[in-house]
Design a protein around this motif. Structure first.
Motif, PDB file in Angstrom:
ATOM      1  N   GLN A 146     -25.396 -14.958 -25.209  1.00 23.69           N
ATOM      2  CA  GLN A 146     -24.388 -14.817 -26.260  1.00 23.69           C
ATOM      3  C   GLN A 146     -25.060 -14.702 -27.620  1.00 23.69           C
ATOM      4  O   GLN A 146     -26.040 -15.396 -27.907  1.00 23.69           O
ATOM      5  N   MET A 147     -24.507 -13.810 -28.477  1.00 21.34           N
ATOM      6  CA  MET A 147     -24.972 -13.691 -29.858  1.00 21.34           C
ATOM      7  C   MET A 147     -23.840 -14.090 -30.790  1.00 21.34           C
ATOM      8  O   MET A 147     -22.723 -13.586 -30.679  1.00 21.34           O
ATOM      9  N   ILE A 148     -24.140 -15.025 -31.707  1.00 26.20           N
ATOM     10  CA  ILE A 148     -23.198 -15.454 -32.734  1.00 26.20           C
ATOM     11  C   ILE A 148     -23.770 -15.047 -34.085  1.00 26.20           C
ATOM     12  O   ILE A 148     -24.942 -15.286 -34.375  1.00 26.20           O
ATOM     13  N   ARG A 149     -22.932 -14.418 -34.908  1.00 26.80           N
ATOM     14  CA  ARG A 149     -23.366 -13.959 -36.227  1.00 26.80           C
ATOM     15  C   ARG A 149     -22.806 -14.877 -37.320  1.00 26.80           C
ATOM     16  O   ARG A 149     -21.723 -15.412 -37.203  1.00 26.80           O
ATOM     17  N   GLY A 150     -23.597 -15.023 -38.377  1.00 25.29           N
ATOM     18  CA  GLY A 150     -23.101 -15.655 -39.596  1.00 25.29           C
ATOM     19  C   GLY A 150     -22.972 -17.167 -39.554  1.00 25.29           C
ATOM     20  O   GLY A 150     -22.074 -17.724 -40.195  1.00 25.29           O
ATOM     21  N   GLN A 151     -23.860 -17.866 -38.835  1.00 23.56           N
ATOM     22  CA  GLN A 151     -23.821 -19.322 -38.883  1.00 23.56           C
ATOM     23  C   GLN A 151     -24.330 -19.824 -40.245  1.00 23.56           C
ATOM     24  O   GLN A 151     -25.048 -19.126 -40.950  1.00 23.56           O
ATOM     25  N   VAL A 152     -23.955 -21.053 -40.585  1.00 21.70           N
ATOM     26  CA  VAL A 152     -24.335 -21.647 -41.869  1.00 21.70           C
ATOM     27  C   VAL A 152     -25.241 -22.849 -41.624  1.00 21.70           C
ATOM     28  O   VAL A 152     -24.922 -23.724 -40.806  1.00 21.70           O
TER      29      VAL A 152
END
Length: 368
Positions: A146-152
């Motif tokens: 899985q790829m998640i974009r835009g974590q902080v």
């Protein structure tokens, strides 16, 4: 006493440095830093010839869920990895990277047998790539990426973001890839590609912004007369259309009146290999059928011929649209309600009736 779990998550956000991972350097010196009251080693440190070092924390009194913690540092003293070895043989390893690297850190979890259970790759731009493996066979997949974009990253924890894609490696050797419209600039919200065991796309399922669903089926084995088939469903999962793309370059499109607002139930449009409309057939709700044939090859004296069949399949009318703009309409008395069996009407290019030829039931002909 309930075992305490010492978290290393705080280290992940604070201690980032350059790290080149390979074989450990030859140990130079090892020293014991602290022992327990019984003399068991609690803390020790090993310094290697290249200036790097490793610190070890042990749990001789079995107070924690780990048996050993290993902290590795580069020659400048910057933490580059943390390894936690649990009592049951499982292992957790975190690697840290310098500011010059696109990677922020890599976090790995291993089961007691030594197999990788999960890996998390955090990128400096806020992306997160995870890999999870089904060790106990409880899932339909063996691996899920899985790829998640835009974590902080607030310096303590890393969270948030939106899913970019899911990649499932199924138990039967097939693969399923799910992608999302991150920017919101596509006509779909997400789509799923289903790949066969040879890695070929078998079909694609797209979830459109308007609530419709589009399925594209591919003949990846080349065993059918068509190479792709597109099916569109409305939000009620009713079939709206089918679009066949054949191996010879021709095409057939079929539409359905699922809302019940048309006089026809469905229609079929066929195109030649040059994408020219060949013919259209309407299937009316009262059982009639209308076929429009187009002379795309320009071999006829007409450009379009419309044939209407009654509910019994009998030819009811023919309508010729001639190349010169004139029109010939032939009407047949299939119901035997008239005194004539056939009427032939001819119109000029302005649409004016210029002649009639009427064939009566008794065989006589009237020309007007």
């Amino acid at each position: 006493m309930k075992k305490r779990i010492v978290s290393i998550l705080n280290l992940m956000g604070l201690m980032l440095a350059v790290a080149q991972y390979g074989e450990d350097a030859q140990a130079a010196t090892t020293e014991v830093i602290r022992r327990t009251a019984s003399g068991a080693v609690l803390l020790s440190r090993t310094t290697f010839d290249d200036g790097s070092s490793a610190g070890y924390t042990f749990d001789p009194d079995n107070q924690y869920e780990y048996s050993k913690l290993t902290y590795k540092y580069d020659s400048s003293g910057t933490l580059v990895s943390v390894e936690r070895l649990y009592d049951d043989g499982a292992k957790q390893v975190s690697y840290f990277y310098a500011a010059s690297s696109p990677l922020l850190m890599i976090h790995q979890n291993y089961v007691p047998s030594g197999s990788l259970l999960q890996q998390r790759v955090n990128y400096r731009n806020g992306d997160l790539y995870t890999s999870t493996y089904d060790m106990n066979g409880s899932q339909q997949w063996t691996a899920h990426h899985q790829m998640i974009r835009g974590q902080v990253n607030d310096g303590t924890t890393i969270s948030g973001g939106t899913i970019d894609f899911n990649d499932y490696r199924m138990d039967d050797g097939t693969r399923r890839i799910e992608r999302f419209d991150q920017l919101g600039n596509q006509t779909y919200t997400r789509f799923i590609d289903y790949l066969d065991k040879s890695g070929r796309v078998d079909y694609r399922e797209m979830f459109m912004d308007n609530g419709n669903r589009l399925i594209t089926d591919y003949d990846e084995t080349n065993t059918l007369a068509w190479k792709s088939l597109y099916k569109t469903f409305n939000p009620k999962d009713q079939l709206l259309s089918q679009d066949y793309r054949f191996d010879d370059g021709t095409r057939q499109y079929e539409g359905f009146d699922v809302e019940g607002t048309m006089t026809w139930a469905r229609y079929v449009s066929s195109y030649n290999a040059q994408s020219q409309l060949d013919y259209v057939t309407y299937y009316f709700k009262d059982g009639r059928r209308q076929v429009s044939d187009y002379d795309q090859a320009s071999t006829q004296s007409w450009s379009r011929l419309i044939k209407v069949f009654d509910s019994q399949g009998r030819l009811d009318a023919q309508d010729y649209r001639m190349d010169d703009g004139t029109r010939i309409y032939i009407d047949y008395d299939q119901t035997l309600q008239n005194t004539w069996s056939e009427r032939r009407l001819t119109y000029n290019s302005s649409g004016q009736l210029i002649s009639q030829r009427i064939t009566n039931d008794d065989g006589t002909v009237i020309i007007k």
